[in-house]
Write a protein that holds these residues in place. Structure first.
Motif, PDB file in Angstrom:
ATOM      1  N   ASP A  98       0.812  -1.213   0.000  1.00 34.78           N
ATOM      2  CA  ASP A  98       0.000   0.000   0.000  1.00 34.78           C
ATOM      3  C   ASP A  98       0.854   1.276   0.000  1.00 34.78           C
ATOM      4  O   ASP A  98       1.864   1.366   0.695  1.00 34.78           O
ATOM      5  CB  ASP A  98      -0.914   0.034   1.222  1.00 34.78           C
ATOM      6  CG  ASP A  98      -1.949  -1.080   1.220  1.00 34.78           C
ATOM      7  OD1 ASP A  98      -2.007  -1.828   0.228  1.00 34.78           O
ATOM      8  OD2 ASP A  98      -2.691  -1.192   2.213  1.00 34.78           O
ATOM      9  N   SER A 144     -11.846  -9.090  -4.068  1.00 35.80           N
ATOM     10  CA  SER A 144     -12.003  -8.272  -2.867  1.00 35.80           C
ATOM     11  C   SER A 144     -13.011  -7.170  -3.157  1.00 35.80           C
ATOM     12  O   SER A 144     -13.146  -6.719  -4.304  1.00 35.80           O
ATOM     13  CB  SER A 144     -10.664  -7.635  -2.466  1.00 35.80           C
ATOM     14  OG  SER A 144     -10.853  -6.638  -1.469  1.00 35.80           O
ATOM     15  N   SER A 146     -12.532  -4.286  -2.438  1.00 33.78           N
ATOM     16  CA  SER A 146     -11.739  -3.137  -2.882  1.00 33.78           C
ATOM     17  C   SER A 146     -11.604  -3.125  -4.402  1.00 33.78           C
ATOM     18  O   SER A 146     -11.309  -2.084  -4.997  1.00 33.78           O
ATOM     19  CB  SER A 146     -10.355  -3.140  -2.230  1.00 33.78           C
ATOM     20  OG  SER A 146      -9.581  -4.211  -2.714  1.00 33.78           O
ATOM     21  N   ASN A 151      -9.962   1.392  -2.995  1.00 33.94           N
ATOM     22  CA  ASN A 151      -9.517   1.910  -1.699  1.00 33.94           C
ATOM     23  C   ASN A 151      -8.361   2.884  -1.893  1.00 33.94           C
ATOM     24  O   ASN A 151      -7.426   2.579  -2.643  1.00 33.94           O
ATOM     25  CB  ASN A 151      -9.031   0.776  -0.782  1.00 33.94           C
ATOM     26  CG  ASN A 151     -10.168   0.022  -0.127  1.00 33.94           C
ATOM     27  OD1 ASN A 151     -11.280   0.531  -0.009  1.00 33.94           O
ATOM     28  ND2 ASN A 151      -9.902  -1.196   0.308  1.00 33.94           N
ATOM     29  N   GLN A 154      -4.475   1.976  -2.412  1.00 34.06           N
ATOM     30  CA  GLN A 154      -4.432   0.609  -2.946  1.00 34.06           C
ATOM     31  C   GLN A 154      -4.746   0.587  -4.444  1.00 34.06           C
ATOM     32  O   GLN A 154      -5.488  -0.270  -4.914  1.00 34.06           O
ATOM     33  CB  GLN A 154      -5.418  -0.293  -2.202  1.00 34.06           C
ATOM     34  CG  GLN A 154      -5.013  -0.627  -0.784  1.00 34.06           C
ATOM     35  CD  GLN A 154      -5.833  -1.757  -0.196  1.00 34.06           C
ATOM     36  OE1 GLN A 154      -7.027  -1.879  -0.432  1.00 34.06           O
ATOM     37  NE2 GLN A 154      -5.187  -2.611   0.594  1.00 34.06           N
ATOM     38  N   SER A 158      -6.488  -2.711  -5.682  1.00 37.89           N
ATOM     39  CA  SER A 158      -7.846  -2.561  -6.211  1.00 37.89           C
ATOM     40  C   SER A 158      -7.898  -2.916  -7.691  1.00 37.89           C
ATOM     41  O   SER A 158      -8.848  -3.563  -8.151  1.00 37.89           O
ATOM     42  CB  SER A 158      -8.346  -1.127  -5.988  1.00 37.89           C
ATOM     43  OG  SER A 158      -8.490  -0.849  -4.610  1.00 37.89           O
ATOM     44  N   ARG A 206     -13.979   1.743   9.459  1.00 34.18           N
ATOM     45  CA  ARG A 206     -14.460   0.859   8.384  1.00 34.18           C
ATOM     46  C   ARG A 206     -15.513  -0.123   8.904  1.00 34.18           C
ATOM     47  O   ARG A 206     -16.477  -0.435   8.216  1.00 34.18           O
ATOM     48  CB  ARG A 206     -13.278   0.102   7.771  1.00 34.18           C
ATOM     49  CG  ARG A 206     -12.338   1.023   6.998  1.00 34.18           C
ATOM     50  CD  ARG A 206     -11.396   0.260   6.108  1.00 34.18           C
ATOM     51  NE  ARG A 206     -10.499   1.162   5.400  1.00 34.18           N
ATOM     52  CZ  ARG A 206      -9.493   0.776   4.639  1.00 34.18           C
ATOM     53  NH1 ARG A 206      -9.249  -0.523   4.479  1.00 34.18           N
ATOM     54  NH2 ARG A 206      -8.730   1.649   4.024  1.00 34.18           N
TER      55      ARG A 206
END
Length: 249
Positions: A98, A144, A146, A151, A154, A158, A206
């Motif tokens: 990340d 995911s 994401s 995200n 990411q 993502s 979250r």
């Protein structure tokens, strides 16, 4: 509960810990012979020993770099050589690197794309070659949420997880006439070592946004994988199941 995978062979990547290990454990509990593949061969061996002690079905630990074509082919070959078949493949191996767009290196972008997207493609290609000849098989790819919403920090992850959805649908269309099903699972916020490393305030924020007001557990992801791996989902292919507590509905 009746065993859903008796007599079947399952191969799970990234299976030495976390969600991958829980998937392997549940498939094993439901009667499957299971190969646990991981980049960390030693840890895969320990995980395999743990599963083998819990039930009668054999377990095979394997070292594998899912970004390497030869390594993936050997993984599939070793599974078939040991168990005589390959009925289920779960493409679970993954990493995160990340960083914001401004700070992310090309190396970190490529590493995540390689493991998730290229690794899943190599797994599908190798496993489907075996499954096509058998006229049956179930491939489950771990995407995911994401990959659905994106995200911050990411862009690599993502993009890779969104790519897995397209890969799932395209390969499902190619393989359906040969009796091979390809589906995907999109986990949301799940309690793992990865999410445990998040700052507590970020995790709490979250979690509060989830309608069910809690994070998921690895075994809840494994349950969705078991369903897609088994005959209960025999008329499903190209599907993407969200396991996220309703977060993006």
């Amino acid at each position: 509960m009746a065993a859903l995978l008796t007599g079947r062979t399952a191969l799970v990547t990234g299976a030495a810990q976390g969600i991958g290990l829980e998937i392997a454990r549940l498939l094993h509990e439901h009667g499957a012979r299971v190969a646990l593949a991981d980049l960390d061969a030693e840890r895969a061996g320990k995980a395999a020993a743990e599963l083998a002690a819990a039930g009668p079905e054999p377990v095979l630990p394997l070292g594998c770099d899912v970004t390497d074509e030869t390594s993936v082919d050997r993984m599939v070959g070793a599974t078939v050589e040991r168990f005589g078949s390959l009925d289920v493949l779960v493409n679970n191996a993954g990493i995160t690197r990340d960083a914001s767009l401004r700070k992310m290196t090309v190396e970190d972008f490529e590493a995540v794309i390689d493991v998730h997207l290229k690794g899943t493609w190599l797994g599908i290609r190798a496993a489907s070659a075996v499954m096509r000849e058998a006229g049956r098989g179930s491939i489950v790819n771990i995407s995911s949420l994401s990959g659905k919403s994106g995200n911050p920090g990411q862009t690599n992850y993502s993009a890779a997880k969104a790519g897995i959805v397209g890969l799932t649908k395209a390969s499902a269309k190619e393989l359906a006439h040969r009796g091979v099903r390809v589906n995907a699972v999109q986990p949301g916020l799940i309690r793992t070592a990865m999410t445990a490393a998040m700052p507590p305030e970020v995790f709490a924020e979250r979690e509060a946004a989830i309608p069910m007001k809690r994070a998921g557990e690895p075994h809840e992801v494994a349950g969705a994988v078991l369903f897609l791996a088994s005959d209960l989902s025999g008329y499903m292919t190209g599907a993407v199941l969200e396991v996220g507590g309703g977060r993006l509905m």
